[in-house]
Design a protein around this motif. Structure first.
Motif, PDB file in Angstrom:
ATOM      1  N   PHE B 277       0.850  -1.190   0.000  1.00  0.00           N
ATOM      2  CA  PHE B 277       0.000   0.000   0.000  1.00  0.00           C
ATOM      3  C   PHE B 277       0.889   1.244   0.000  1.00  0.00           C
ATOM      4  CE2 PHE B 277      -2.305   3.410   2.162  1.00  0.00           C
ATOM      5  CZ  PHE B 277      -3.505   3.427   1.459  1.00  0.00           C
ATOM      6  N   ALA B 278       1.900   1.223   0.857  1.00  0.00           N
ATOM      7  CA  ALA B 278       2.841   2.346   0.902  1.00  0.00           C
ATOM      8  C   ALA B 278       3.511   2.521  -0.462  1.00  0.00           C
ATOM      9  CB  ALA B 278       3.877   2.115   1.987  1.00  0.00           C
ATOM     10  N   ARG B 279       3.779   1.411  -1.117  1.00  0.00           N
ATOM     11  CA  ARG B 279       4.413   1.479  -2.433  1.00  0.00           C
ATOM     12  C   ARG B 279       3.494   2.170  -3.442  1.00  0.00           C
ATOM     13  NH1 ARG B 279       5.686  -4.011  -5.563  1.00  0.00           N
ATOM     14  NH2 ARG B 279       3.678  -3.597  -6.541  1.00  0.00           N
ATOM     15  N   LEU B 280       2.236   1.803  -3.387  1.00  0.00           N
ATOM     16  CA  LEU B 280       1.258   2.433  -4.279  1.00  0.00           C
ATOM     17  C   LEU B 280       1.219   3.948  -4.053  1.00  0.00           C
ATOM     18  CD1 LEU B 280      -1.253   2.037  -6.238  1.00  0.00           C
ATOM     19  CD2 LEU B 280      -2.628   2.026  -4.167  1.00  0.00           C
ATOM     20  N   ILE B 281       1.171   4.334  -2.784  1.00  0.00           N
ATOM     21  CA  ILE B 281       1.122   5.755  -2.461  1.00  0.00           C
ATOM     22  C   ILE B 281       2.383   6.461  -2.974  1.00  0.00           C
ATOM     23  CG2 ILE B 281       1.006   7.464  -0.585  1.00  0.00           C
ATOM     24  CD1 ILE B 281      -1.549   5.891  -0.806  1.00  0.00           C
ATOM     25  N   LEU B 282       3.515   5.832  -2.730  1.00  0.00           N
ATOM     26  CA  LEU B 282       4.780   6.430  -3.166  1.00  0.00           C
ATOM     27  C   LEU B 282       4.783   6.633  -4.685  1.00  0.00           C
ATOM     28  CD1 LEU B 282       7.811   7.216  -2.529  1.00  0.00           C
ATOM     29  CD2 LEU B 282       8.365   4.884  -3.204  1.00  0.00           C
ATOM     30  N   GLU B 283       4.398   5.606  -5.405  1.00  0.00           N
ATOM     31  CA  GLU B 283       4.442   5.692  -6.872  1.00  0.00           C
ATOM     32  C   GLU B 283       3.494   6.753  -7.405  1.00  0.00           C
ATOM     33  OE1 GLU B 283       3.768   1.566  -7.855  1.00  0.00           O
ATOM     34  OE2 GLU B 283       5.934   1.168  -7.990  1.00  0.00           O
ATOM     35  N   MET B 284       2.307   6.794  -6.851  1.00  0.00           N
ATOM     36  CA  MET B 284       1.341   7.792  -7.313  1.00  0.00           C
ATOM     37  C   MET B 284       1.762   9.200  -6.908  1.00  0.00           C
ATOM     38  SD  MET B 284      -0.874   6.272  -9.091  1.00  0.00           S
ATOM     39  CE  MET B 284       0.371   5.094  -9.572  1.00  0.00           C
ATOM     40  N   PHE B 285       2.415   9.290  -5.764  1.00  0.00           N
ATOM     41  CA  PHE B 285       2.897  10.600  -5.316  1.00  0.00           C
ATOM     42  C   PHE B 285       3.997  11.093  -6.241  1.00  0.00           C
ATOM     43  CE2 PHE B 285       5.128  13.721  -2.786  1.00  0.00           C
ATOM     44  CZ  PHE B 285       4.135  14.322  -2.050  1.00  0.00           C
ATOM     45  N   LEU B 286       4.871  10.185  -6.655  1.00  0.00           N
ATOM     46  CA  LEU B 286       5.935  10.574  -7.579  1.00  0.00           C
ATOM     47  C   LEU B 286       5.340  11.093  -8.885  1.00  0.00           C
ATOM     48  CD1 LEU B 286       8.504   7.665  -7.065  1.00  0.00           C
ATOM     49  CD2 LEU B 286       8.746  10.044  -6.338  1.00  0.00           C
ATOM     50  N   LEU B 287       4.247  10.493  -9.319  1.00  0.00           N
ATOM     51  CA  LEU B 287       3.642  10.885 -10.585  1.00  0.00           C
ATOM     52  C   LEU B 287       2.715  12.092 -10.462  1.00  0.00           C
ATOM     53  CD1 LEU B 287       2.960   7.315 -11.923  1.00  0.00           C
ATOM     54  CD2 LEU B 287       4.146   9.077 -13.231  1.00  0.00           C
ATOM     55  N   TYR B 288       1.935  12.129  -9.415  1.00  0.00           N
ATOM     56  CA  TYR B 288       0.892  13.157  -9.334  1.00  0.00           C
ATOM     57  C   TYR B 288       0.990  14.074  -8.118  1.00  0.00           C
ATOM     58  CZ  TYR B 288      -0.975  10.488 -13.152  1.00  0.00           C
ATOM     59  OH  TYR B 288      -1.103   9.862 -14.350  1.00  0.00           O
ATOM     60  N   GLY B 289       1.980  13.870  -7.313  1.00  0.00           N
ATOM     61  CA  GLY B 289       2.206  14.773  -6.188  1.00  0.00           C
ATOM     62  C   GLY B 289       1.081  14.761  -5.173  1.00  0.00           C
ATOM     63  N   GLU B 290       0.955  15.859  -4.471  1.00  0.00           N
ATOM     64  CA  GLU B 290      -0.009  15.903  -3.370  1.00  0.00           C
ATOM     65  C   GLU B 290      -1.452  15.848  -3.834  1.00  0.00           C
ATOM     66  OE1 GLU B 290       0.415  17.642   0.541  1.00  0.00           O
ATOM     67  OE2 GLU B 290       1.814  19.007  -0.433  1.00  0.00           O
ATOM     68  N   ALA B 291      -1.685  16.188  -5.103  1.00  0.00           N
ATOM     69  CA  ALA B 291      -3.049  16.086  -5.628  1.00  0.00           C
ATOM     70  C   ALA B 291      -3.563  14.667  -5.437  1.00  0.00           C
ATOM     71  CB  ALA B 291      -3.087  16.465  -7.099  1.00  0.00           C
ATOM     72  N   PHE B 292      -2.664  13.701  -5.607  1.00  0.00           N
ATOM     73  CA  PHE B 292      -3.080  12.315  -5.440  1.00  0.00           C
ATOM     74  C   PHE B 292      -3.557  12.061  -4.010  1.00  0.00           C
ATOM     75  CE2 PHE B 292      -2.147   8.057  -3.923  1.00  0.00           C
ATOM     76  CZ  PHE B 292      -3.020   7.341  -4.717  1.00  0.00           C
ATOM     77  N   ILE B 293      -2.823  12.575  -3.043  1.00  0.00           N
ATOM     78  CA  ILE B 293      -3.201  12.354  -1.642  1.00  0.00           C
ATOM     79  C   ILE B 293      -4.619  12.864  -1.403  1.00  0.00           C
ATOM     80  CG2 ILE B 293      -2.630  12.870   0.770  1.00  0.00           C
ATOM     81  CD1 ILE B 293      -0.472  11.191  -0.403  1.00  0.00           C
ATOM     82  N   GLN B 294      -4.862  14.102  -1.843  1.00  0.00           N
ATOM     83  CA  GLN B 294      -6.200  14.679  -1.641  1.00  0.00           C
ATOM     84  C   GLN B 294      -7.270  13.860  -2.355  1.00  0.00           C
ATOM     85  OE1 GLN B 294      -6.549  16.550   0.712  1.00  0.00           O
ATOM     86  NE2 GLN B 294      -6.062  18.701   0.414  1.00  0.00           N
ATOM     87  N   ASN B 295      -7.023  13.551  -3.610  1.00  0.00           N
ATOM     88  CA  ASN B 295      -8.025  12.815  -4.375  1.00  0.00           C
ATOM     89  C   ASN B 295      -8.260  11.425  -3.801  1.00  0.00           C
ATOM     90  OD1 ASN B 295      -8.720  14.792  -6.276  1.00  0.00           O
ATOM     91  ND2 ASN B 295      -6.890  14.347  -7.491  1.00  0.00           N
ATOM     92  N   PHE B 296      -7.191  10.828  -3.312  1.00  0.00           N
ATOM     93  CA  PHE B 296      -7.305   9.481  -2.764  1.00  0.00           C
ATOM     94  C   PHE B 296      -8.097   9.489  -1.450  1.00  0.00           C
ATOM     95  CE2 PHE B 296      -5.628   5.548  -0.797  1.00  0.00           C
ATOM     96  CZ  PHE B 296      -5.845   4.664  -1.829  1.00  0.00           C
ATOM     97  N   ILE B 297      -7.845  10.485  -0.627  1.00  0.00           N
ATOM     98  CA  ILE B 297      -8.606  10.572   0.633  1.00  0.00           C
ATOM     99  C   ILE B 297     -10.093  10.729   0.326  1.00  0.00           C
ATOM    100  CG2 ILE B 297      -9.030  11.946   2.712  1.00  0.00           C
ATOM    101  CD1 ILE B 297      -6.076  12.745   2.668  1.00  0.00           C
ATOM    102  N   VAL B 298     -10.406  11.665  -0.558  1.00  0.00           N
ATOM    103  CA  VAL B 298     -11.819  11.916  -0.833  1.00  0.00           C
ATOM    104  C   VAL B 298     -12.457  10.711  -1.533  1.00  0.00           C
ATOM    105  CG1 VAL B 298     -13.472  13.456  -1.945  1.00  0.00           C
ATOM    106  CG2 VAL B 298     -11.409  14.390  -0.935  1.00  0.00           C
ATOM    107  N   GLY B 299     -11.709  10.107  -2.449  1.00  0.00           N
ATOM    108  CA  GLY B 299     -12.226   8.919  -3.129  1.00  0.00           C
ATOM    109  C   GLY B 299     -12.552   7.804  -2.143  1.00  0.00           C
ATOM    110  N   THR B 300     -11.656   7.625  -1.182  1.00  0.00           N
ATOM    111  CA  THR B 300     -11.870   6.581  -0.174  1.00  0.00           C
ATOM    112  C   THR B 300     -13.085   6.909   0.703  1.00  0.00           C
ATOM    113  OG1 THR B 300      -9.474   6.330  -0.118  1.00  0.00           O
ATOM    114  CG2 THR B 300     -10.710   5.181   1.574  1.00  0.00           C
ATOM    115  N   LEU B 301     -13.170   8.165   1.101  1.00  0.00           N
ATOM    116  CA  LEU B 301     -14.324   8.574   1.911  1.00  0.00           C
ATOM    117  C   LEU B 301     -15.621   8.348   1.139  1.00  0.00           C
ATOM    118  CD1 LEU B 301     -12.976  11.898   3.471  1.00  0.00           C
ATOM    119  CD2 LEU B 301     -13.565   9.814   4.711  1.00  0.00           C
ATOM    120  N   GLN B 302     -15.579   8.696  -0.148  1.00  0.00           N
ATOM    121  CA  GLN B 302     -16.759   8.506  -0.980  1.00  0.00           C
ATOM    122  C   GLN B 302     -17.132   7.025  -1.072  1.00  0.00           C
ATOM    123  OE1 GLN B 302     -15.890  10.677  -4.582  1.00  0.00           O
ATOM    124  NE2 GLN B 302     -17.958  11.511  -4.647  1.00  0.00           N
ATOM    125  N   PHE B 303     -16.106   6.230  -1.189  1.00  0.00           N
ATOM    126  CA  PHE B 303     -16.314   4.783  -1.284  1.00  0.00           C
ATOM    127  C   PHE B 303     -17.057   4.260  -0.050  1.00  0.00           C
ATOM    128  CE2 PHE B 303     -15.067   0.331  -0.945  1.00  0.00           C
ATOM    129  CZ  PHE B 303     -15.180  -0.117  -2.255  1.00  0.00           C
TER     130      PHE B 303
END
Lengths: 210, 396
Positions: B277-303
């Motif tokens: 899971f940490a690896r996934l976060i790291l890879e997406m962060f490298l590609l999309y930066g902090e936008a990924f963190i925000q989108n991922f949090i909200v996506g998870t909450l929505q889920f």
């Protein structure tokens, strides 16, 4: 049936420097556990425990905070609505004792509400004591709060922290109850107490710090 | 003898890889056909809606091994390539560990780190680091001396590198996960089998950590001022996209989202999570930066929106946010991966967006953009003829 029943719901926060044992005190009290392999609290942790004080049940909603000084900015956002505060320092960490007064002042500055506090010196099990009992007592006297030395590791005096805090809370809540003159003992109106008190004491409460 | 077994191992690995590529392409083509059908069906409907649909579901071809190796030398990625790389990293099974790591390192600017490793930070910083290095671990690997020593050294070096931050709690979690992910020990099975004593590249880990911290400086400097901007943005996103959650939290006396969510930012969502899971976060962060963190949090909450709304007490909500939400979401993601639906899920939830997805307002502006794009005479003509024919045909 009476498992979920309680007379009052009270918010309590635990403050003190990083590494003094705040989380361990709480896990010992709430879950009867001590974990050598624990992790540092980041942000805030949250625990619930129902405390019996004589004939009353007080449901404690305990907020466990991050200790590093630079988080104080956030920690202060939890102060609102707190009825009880546990100040913790470590008996083997002189700095944590020196900083306790800073924590107490931060409460005095940010809330006008009267809160029930207690001062706790933790890690009584360790041989390497750096803060004498008399010093703790003196500080507690200065701010007019009870004082206790504990060991979360050996589960020594942990229950006492909450018993003594609970007694003071009960006295205060009963006074409060007479003032507001209403009875709250419904399970569904969980947050009634805090809300009503907030309304009476600070009519337009707004939190603009975050 | 040893040589041959190694080759065999490699051989089987390659065939596995090409097999999985074939499989995913095959499925991708299948999905593409489905989508083509959908587009045909949509032609009579609103054009914008069609465009939206089309954008979302275009199947992404994954990179194969050769392409990945070529990528290693590249410095800048275009949007399409980023997307392709993201999809490959997420969906592709059997990318070799060293291959993956080489891709990560293309994002990292390295320098000479020796000078940072050789100095001592101020006593107060050192004390705080020392308090935390022994209580960072969640993974068993985190509790051995080699690991703790690395964590200590890198955090110290960072405090020298960036005295403005020094050390803030949470950095131990992020740095700890970087060490877990970048160390050969525990990741590269081939090397482990050879029974070498592995010397980890602490400078590589250091520069990776420096890279991640770059955009988060305001989050970790004294007073942690950056948390407020992030929480405010999060609140805005939740309000636009799943306001019920916000209302529910308010009715539970949480009027400041810091109380539930601040730790996500200080730990980059990596606290107490499994390594992949940490690896996934790291890879997406490298590609999309902090936008990924925000989108991922909200996506998870929505889920978990319905689940959250049903939790009527803080004692259920808080542990859910803190301990269970992401780990159980990760289990769901794994299922989606098995079904080859994970990329689609990521796209639908805006995890590949460059910016935090704010919801409705952004859709509106997108439509505006599309409209602007459309006022090219040729396109208007196209549309008109299409519509006219449609109408004429319809009337007949």
């Amino acid at each position: 049936m009476s498992l979920g029943y309680y007379d009052w719901l009270v918010k309590v926060i635990v403050l003190g420097d990083s590494g003094v044992g705040k989380t361990n005190i709480l896990t010992q009290f709430c879950d009867s556990k001590f974990s050598q392999n624990y992790t540092a609290t980041i942000g805030v942790d949250f625990k619930i425990k129902i405390l019996n004080v004589q004939d009353k049940k007080i449901k404690l909603q305990i907020w466990d905070t991050a200790g590093q000084e630079r988080f104080r900015n956030i920690t202060q956002t939890y102060y609102k609505g707190a009825y009880g505060i546990i100040f913790v320092y470590s008996l083997i960490d002189r700095n944590s004792f020196n900083n306790v007064e800073g924590w107490i002042k931060s409460i005095l500055e940010s809330t006008t509400d009267e809160v029930c506090s207690i001062l706790v010196g933790n890690k009584l099990d360790s041989q390497d004591r750096r803060v004498q009992t008399a010093e703790g007592e003196k500080l507690a006297q200065k701010y007019n709060m009870p004082f206790i030395e504990t060991s979360a590791l050996e589960n020594k005096n942990i229950q006492d922290i909450f018993d003594r805090l609970g007694q003071n809370l009960k006295i205060r809540l009963e006074n409060e109850g007479q003032k507001v003159s209403n009875n709250i003992h419904t399970q569904s109106g969980q947050f009634k107490l805090n809300q009503e008190v907030n309304q009476t004491e600070q009519p337009t409460s707004s939190c603009n710090s975050c | 003898m040893k040589q041959s077994t190694k080759q065999e191992r490699r051989g089987s690995f390659d065939s596995q890889l090409s097999n999985s590529i074939f499989k995913s392409n095959f499925i991708a083509l299948d999905v593409k056909k489905q989508i083509d059908d959908q587009i045909i069906n949509y032609q009579g409907d609103d054009e914008f809606e069609m465009l939206e649909k089309q954008q979302k579901n275009i199947p992404i071809l994954l990179f194969n091994n050769d392409q990945l190796i070529k990528l290693n030398k590249k410095q800048n990625f275009g949007d399409d390539q980023k997307l392709q790389l993201a999809a490959t990293l997420i969906q592709q099974r059997g990318i070799k560990y060293l291959q993956r790591k080489a891709i990560w390192m293309t994002f990292i600017e390295k320098g000479d780190a020796k000078k940072y490793f050789s100095k001592q930070p101020p006593q107060q910083v050192e004390q705080q680091i020392k308090k935390d290095i022994n209580r960072t671990g969640y993974d068993d690997k985190m509790n051995n001396n080699k690991y703790i020593n690395l964590l200590h050294r890198i955090l110290r070096a960072y405090a020298i590198y960036n005295p403005k931050i020094g050390y803030t709690q949470g950095m131990n979690v992020i740095c700890g996960n970087i060490i877990l992910l970048l160390s050969i020990d525990g990741n590269d099975r081939e090397l482990e089998l050879d029974n070498f004593e592995v010397i980890e590249d602490e400078e590589e880990m250091f520069w990776m950590f420096v890279h991640l911290m770059k955009s988060m400086e305001d989050l970790f400097i004294s007073g942690v001022p950056g948390i407020h901007r992030r929480i405010k943005q999060l609140e805005q996103m939740i309000q636009n996209r799943c306001n019920e959650i916000l209302l529910h939290l308010q009715s539970n006396n949480i009027d400041n989202l810091c109380q539930c969510f601040s730790q996500y930012y200080f730990t980059m969502l990596m606290q107490k999570q499994e390594k992949k899971f940490a690896r996934l976060i790291l890879e997406m962060f490298l590609l999309y930066g902090e936008a990924f963190i925000q989108n991922f949090i909200v996506g998870t909450l929505q889920f978990y929106q319905f689940k959250i709304i049903k939790m009527n007490e803080l004692e259920k909500l808080m542990p859910f946010f803190r301990d269970t939400m992401f780990s159980s979401y990760y289990q769901e993601l794994k299922k989606l991966k098995k079904q080859n639906l994970i990329i689609q899920h990521f796209q639908q939830n805006h995890y590949f967006d460059k910016d935090p997805y704010l919801g409705i307002t952004q859709i509106e502006s997108n439509i505006e953009k599309q409209q602007k794009r459309k006022f090219i005479p040729e396109k208007i003509l196209n549309l008109l003829t299409k519509n006219w024919f449609g109408k004429i045909l319809g009337q007949q």
